[in-house]
Design an enzyme around this catalytic site. Structure first.
Site, PDB file in Angstrom:
ATOM      1  N   GLU A   1       0.845  -1.205   0.000  1.00  0.00           N
ATOM      2  CA  GLU A   1       0.000   0.000   0.000  1.00  0.00           C
ATOM      3  C   GLU A   1       0.876   1.248   0.000  1.00  0.00           C
ATOM      4  OE1 GLU A   1      -3.160  -0.190  -1.167  1.00  0.00           O
ATOM      5  OE2 GLU A   1      -3.492  -1.626   0.452  1.00  0.00           O
TER       6      GLU A   1
ATOM      7  N   SER B   1     -27.022   5.618 -15.492  1.00  0.00           N
ATOM      8  CA  SER B   1     -26.697   4.540 -14.576  1.00  0.00           C
ATOM      9  C   SER B   1     -27.806   4.380 -13.564  1.00  0.00           C
ATOM     10  CB  SER B   1     -25.394   4.889 -13.858  1.00  0.00           C
ATOM     11  OG  SER B   1     -25.201   4.015 -12.780  1.00  0.00           O
TER      12      SER B   1
ATOM     13  N   SER C   1     -11.511   0.257  -5.580  1.00  0.00           N
ATOM     14  CA  SER C   1     -11.284   0.874  -6.887  1.00  0.00           C
ATOM     15  C   SER C   1     -12.521   0.958  -7.760  1.00  0.00           C
ATOM     16  CB  SER C   1     -10.196   0.119  -7.656  1.00  0.00           C
ATOM     17  OG  SER C   1      -8.964   0.445  -7.144  1.00  0.00           O
TER      18      SER C   1
ATOM     19  N   GLU D   1      -7.555  10.327 -13.761  1.00  0.00           N
ATOM     20  CA  GLU D   1      -7.386  10.720 -12.349  1.00  0.00           C
ATOM     21  C   GLU D   1      -6.374  11.860 -12.227  1.00  0.00           C
ATOM     22  OE1 GLU D   1      -9.021   9.737  -9.743  1.00  0.00           O
ATOM     23  OE2 GLU D   1      -9.671   7.668 -10.031  1.00  0.00           O
TER      24      GLU D   1
ATOM     25  N   ASP E   1      -4.162   0.682  -9.424  1.00  0.00           N
ATOM     26  CA  ASP E   1      -5.581   0.339  -9.579  1.00  0.00           C
ATOM     27  C   ASP E   1      -5.929   0.075 -11.038  1.00  0.00           C
ATOM     28  OD1 ASP E   1      -5.491   0.968  -6.955  1.00  0.00           O
ATOM     29  OD2 ASP E   1      -6.692   2.796  -7.107  1.00  0.00           O
TER      30      ASP E   1
ATOM     31  N   TYR F   1      -4.448  11.917   0.507  1.00  0.00           N
ATOM     32  CA  TYR F   1      -3.633  11.144  -0.437  1.00  0.00           C
ATOM     33  C   TYR F   1      -2.544  12.033  -1.041  1.00  0.00           C
ATOM     34  CZ  TYR F   1      -2.409   7.791  -4.029  1.00  0.00           C
ATOM     35  OH  TYR F   1      -1.710   6.903  -4.812  1.00  0.00           O
TER      36      TYR F   1
HETATM   37  C1  GLA Z   1      -5.305   4.402  -4.196  1.00  0.00           C
HETATM   38  C2  GLA Z   1      -4.497   4.825  -5.412  1.00  0.00           C
HETATM   39  C3  GLA Z   1      -3.421   3.791  -5.746  1.00  0.00           C
HETATM   40  C4  GLA Z   1      -2.587   3.443  -4.521  1.00  0.00           C
HETATM   41  C5  GLA Z   1      -3.472   3.160  -3.306  1.00  0.00           C
HETATM   42  C6  GLA Z   1      -2.690   3.019  -2.031  1.00  0.00           C
HETATM   43  O1  GLA Z   1      -6.042   3.248  -4.460  1.00  0.00           O
HETATM   44  O2  GLA Z   1      -5.339   4.999  -6.529  1.00  0.00           O
HETATM   45  O3  GLA Z   1      -2.622   4.274  -6.798  1.00  0.00           O
HETATM   46  O4  GLA Z   1      -1.646   4.448  -4.256  1.00  0.00           O
HETATM   47  O5  GLA Z   1      -4.436   4.168  -3.097  1.00  0.00           O
HETATM   48  O6  GLA Z   1      -1.838   1.922  -2.101  1.00  0.00           O
END
Ligand code: GLA
Length: 394
Positions: free
Chosen positions: A39, A73, A133, A167, A179, A229
């Protein structure tokens, strides 16, 4: 249409018919992903070990003659209608429509926009904002669909890059590549060991036999996750700057845990030390996990999941009390080999390896512990590593 189509795609067909008053021409499925371990290593050029899962997003689609991409949707209220001539002027609105607009802009930027419009109906069985995701599943599905319907000829790696570009360039989340890579390149009963620096990928068999991957959704909304993040990313970059000056590395994933421990005095901000400590220790855990999985040593692999959680909680500080409650409850249940938060954290899900015969007890014990400690109800999903995004009707 495929007679053995799963119910998700039947939903997509009936949704399409009632919305657009015609039958769809093509069907697609784009999975979610569960990250088994690794992670916050992807954005540092490290290793990750995700699997695509058998839950995700279903699409029904048909070319139209009105030069618009129309998306509806059953999961969202509004309908998106984007004239192909207006793709370049679209701006982000912090809603699901951003992923459609952003995808169209990626095609536009590469001069790959088609000339025909497309009607699209979307449905799915993936909880949203839960660390599985759902946004990469949706985005990669849209990119795959546009590529297929417009016959653009993009390969899978380009589909990954367009999806991540949505993104990074449109939504404004400076995420890594994990992801989108997992959603596009997943393989049934495998996890992908991806080197996020070189993009070399190994499909690792996940032979769980009497065990299962079980996801527990904390139902804690991940509200501040975007800013947290991007902040973690800035902190990792600041730690890299110090390490680069001392040991000459170009990305944090190139440092060993020993390197970081050796630089503790230089990393005078304790936060930077903790962030770098997590990234390098987690990177080593991914490589150890791959070795253990190859030898079918599931119990030792499970221990690494617990260690990963502790590091995300204490060093990277992206867990929360609800996720900690779920992992601690899992620890006390016999038949559970390991458990950790998965995905970006600050809410979302845990992933656990649980003996098949213990899954019911896992569910009831977690529910009891969770409702005692939090105002939420936990929801349990059993899932299997699955194939990546695909067309369903051919
Ligand atoms: C999100 C991001 C990924 C990754 C995770 C943490 O899902 O989209 O790219 O950094 O967090 O591991």
């Amino acid at each position: 249409m495929n007679n053995a189509a799963p119910s998700g795609s039947m939903h997509a067909v009936s949704g399409f018919q009632s919305q657009f008053r015609r039958d769809p021409e093509r069907m697609y499925f784009s999975p979610g992903r569960v990250n088994l371990i690794g992670e916050y290593t992807d954005l540092n050029g490290g290793f990750v070990l995700p699997s695509a899962i058998d839950r995700g997003t279903y699409f029904a689609a048909r070319l139209n003659d009105n030069s618009r991409v129309n998306v509806c949707s059953d999961a969202f209220d509004a309908k998106v209608e984007i004239p192909l001539s207006d793709v370049g002027t679209q701006v982000a609105e912090h809603s699901w429509s951003d992923y459609v607009k952003g995808a169209l802009q990626e095609f536009d930027r590469q001069s790959k926009l088609g000339s025909r419009g497309i009607d699209i109906f979307v449905t799915g069985d993936l909880p949203r904002d839960s660390g599985l995701s759902s946004s990469a599943s949706f985005t990669a599905g849209i990119v795959f669909l546009l590529n297929d319907m417009w016959s653009c000829g993009l390969d899978r790696m380009t589909i990954v890059n367009y999806s991540r570009g949505v993104e990074n360039n449109f939504v404004g989340l400076q995420c890594g590549i994990m992801d989108q890579f997992a959603v596009v390149n997943g393989k049934k009963d495998h996890a992908i060991c991806l080197n996020c620096n070189t993009l070399e990928a190994d499909q690792i068999p996940v032979a769980l036999e009497d065990y299962e991957i079980v996801i527990a959704d904390s139902r804690v909304p991940r509200k501040l996750s975007e800013s947290a993040y991007n902040q973690r990313r800035t902190e990792c970059d600041a730690a890299l700057k110090v390490l680069r000056a001392d040991i000459g590395i170009d990305f944090l994933g190139a440092a060993s845990l020993a390197n970081v421990e050796g630089c503790e005095a230089l990393l005078d901000d304790p936060i930077l030390f903790k962030r770098a400590h997590h990234v390098t220790a987690e990177n080593e855990r991914v490589l150890n996990s791959v070795n253990l999985l190859r030898q079918n040593k599931l119990a030792e692999f499970g221990q690494l999941l617990y260690e990963s959680h502790a590091s995300l909680r204490d060093d990277f500080e992206v867990s929360c009390s609800e996720l900690d409650t779920l992992v601690e409850a899992a620890w006390n249940i016999s038949g559970v080999l390991g458990s950790r938060m998965t995905g970006a954290g600050l809410g979302g899900c845990t992933v656990s390896i649980v003996a098949s015969e213990s899954v019911e007890k896992f569910e009831s014990d977690l529910a009891a512990a969770y409702s005692k400690a939090t105002p939420y109800d936990v929801s349990i999903l059993r899932c299997r590593p699955s194939d990546g995004v695909k067309r369903l009707d051919s």
